[in-house]
Design a protein around this motif. Structure first.
Motif, PDB file in Angstrom:
ATOM      1  N   MET A   1       0.847  -1.187   0.000  1.00  9.52           N
ATOM      2  CA  MET A   1       0.000   0.000   0.000  1.00  9.52           C
ATOM      3  C   MET A   1       0.885   1.240   0.000  1.00  9.52           C
ATOM      4  O   MET A   1       1.857   1.317   0.745  1.00  9.52           O
ATOM      5  N   ILE A   2       0.533   2.196  -0.832  1.00  8.25           N
ATOM      6  CA  ILE A   2       1.233   3.480  -0.871  1.00  8.25           C
ATOM      7  C   ILE A   2       0.261   4.551  -0.405  1.00  8.25           C
ATOM      8  O   ILE A   2      -0.813   4.727  -0.980  1.00  8.25           O
ATOM      9  N   LEU A   3       0.649   5.241   0.665  1.00  5.82           N
ATOM     10  CA  LEU A   3      -0.149   6.344   1.189  1.00  5.82           C
ATOM     11  C   LEU A   3       0.463   7.647   0.708  1.00  5.82           C
ATOM     12  O   LEU A   3       1.682   7.830   0.785  1.00  5.82           O
ATOM     13  N   GLY A   4      -0.369   8.544   0.234  1.00  6.38           N
ATOM     14  CA  GLY A   4       0.072   9.885  -0.111  1.00  6.38           C
ATOM     15  C   GLY A   4      -0.357  10.821   0.999  1.00  6.38           C
ATOM     16  O   GLY A   4      -1.535  10.879   1.352  1.00  6.38           O
ATOM     17  N   LEU A 102       4.684  -1.443   2.007  1.00 11.98           N
ATOM     18  CA  LEU A 102       4.100  -0.243   2.600  1.00 11.98           C
ATOM     19  C   LEU A 102       5.037   0.925   2.356  1.00 11.98           C
ATOM     20  O   LEU A 102       6.241   0.829   2.619  1.00 11.98           O
ATOM     21  N   ALA A 103       4.487   2.020   1.845  1.00 11.37           N
ATOM     22  CA  ALA A 103       5.276   3.237   1.619  1.00 11.37           C
ATOM     23  C   ALA A 103       4.379   4.442   1.848  1.00 11.37           C
ATOM     24  O   ALA A 103       3.154   4.366   1.709  1.00 11.37           O
ATOM     25  N   ALA A 104       5.013   5.542   2.220  1.00 10.62           N
ATOM     26  CA  ALA A 104       4.302   6.806   2.388  1.00 10.62           C
ATOM     27  C   ALA A 104       5.057   7.886   1.632  1.00 10.62           C
ATOM     28  O   ALA A 104       6.264   8.046   1.805  1.00 10.62           O
ATOM     29  N   GLU A 117      -1.224  10.105  -8.124  1.00  4.92           N
ATOM     30  CA  GLU A 117      -1.599   8.985  -9.006  1.00  4.92           C
ATOM     31  C   GLU A 117      -0.836   7.704  -8.671  1.00  4.92           C
ATOM     32  O   GLU A 117      -1.243   6.620  -9.086  1.00  4.92           O
ATOM     33  N   LEU A 118       0.242   7.811  -7.896  1.00  5.49           N
ATOM     34  CA  LEU A 118       1.010   6.639  -7.470  1.00  5.49           C
ATOM     35  C   LEU A 118       0.441   6.005  -6.204  1.00  5.49           C
ATOM     36  O   LEU A 118       0.869   4.929  -5.809  1.00  5.49           O
ATOM     37  N   CYS A 119      -0.511   6.687  -5.564  1.00  8.11           N
ATOM     38  CA  CYS A 119      -0.968   6.313  -4.218  1.00  8.11           C
ATOM     39  C   CYS A 119      -2.268   5.521  -4.237  1.00  8.11           C
ATOM     40  O   CYS A 119      -3.149   5.770  -5.052  1.00  8.11           O
ATOM     41  N   ASP A 120      -2.372   4.601  -3.265  1.00  3.27           N
ATOM     42  CA  ASP A 120      -3.621   3.867  -3.060  1.00  3.27           C
ATOM     43  C   ASP A 120      -4.606   4.685  -2.229  1.00  3.27           C
ATOM     44  O   ASP A 120      -5.817   4.572  -2.405  1.00  3.27           O
TER      45      ASP A 120
END
Length: 194
Positions: A1-4, A102-104, A117-120
């Motif tokens: 999951m990528i959080l922005g 997991l990334a933020a 646009e890269l974020c979930d």
């Protein structure tokens, strides 16, 4: 999951990032990436100097000099953002290439820089203006007028709220906001409920 994660300066995004980092998430602080690039990417410095002559001296960006130019001139700020967003996005993509679980991505220009646009999931972190001014004065060693000028040059809290999937309001102590962040991460399933 990528959080922005986005929101104005001095809102407390770092607290949310720290919570994500404690869960093993890759933290991509776009402000820190930008400052790294200022040291390692001569093309970025050259582009800034070309558009804003006199803001780079001996290979070093004069941040306060540049700030005085861009924080009072919307077109100048937009020009700076165009220069920096593409360099930062390229570096974020490079760091995400190994596809972490997991990334933020922490970016004040999350939407403008094409990073959303890269974020979930996108999250706005907001805080009362007076709290932000106080934090900036302490954190950056600047006076009240300069802190307010920086905040006034940014998008409103409402702008961030309208665009993000979630909004976390930082209107208490740091410990209170940390609890808010942890509860939010549990809600997303990133942290296990104790």
């Amino acid at each position: 999951m990528i959080l922005g994660i986005t929101g104005g300066t001095g809102c407390g995004k770092t607290t949310l990032l720290t919570c994500i980092g404690s869960q093993g998430g890759l933290i991509l602080d776009c402000d820190a990436i930008y400052h790294d690039l200022l040291r390692t990417d001569p093309a970025l410095l050259g582009a800034i100097e070309k558009r804003f002559p006199g803001t780079v001296e001996n290979g070093v960006l004069q941040r306060k000099k540049l700030g005085k130019l861009v924080f009072s001139d919307e077109k100048a700020l937009n020009d700076l953002n165009k220069i920096t967003h593409s360099a930062v996005k390229a570096e974020v993509l490079r760091r995400l290439a190994h596809k972490p679980k997991l990334a933020a991505i922490d970016a004040i220009g999350l939407f403008e820089g094409g990073l959303a646009e890269l974020c979930d999931v996108t999250v706005a972190v907001t805080a009362p203006e007076e709290d932000r001014i106080r934090r900036l004065m302490i954190r950056d060693g600047i006076d009240r007028d300069y802190a307010k000028h920086r905040i006034d040059a940014q998008k409103s809290a409402e702008w961030f709220r309208e665009r993000c999937d979630f909004c976390l309001e930082n209107n208490g102590t740091q410990a209170d906001f940390q609890e808010t962040c942890l509860a939010f991460l549990r809600k997303l399933g990133i942290m296990k409920t104790n």
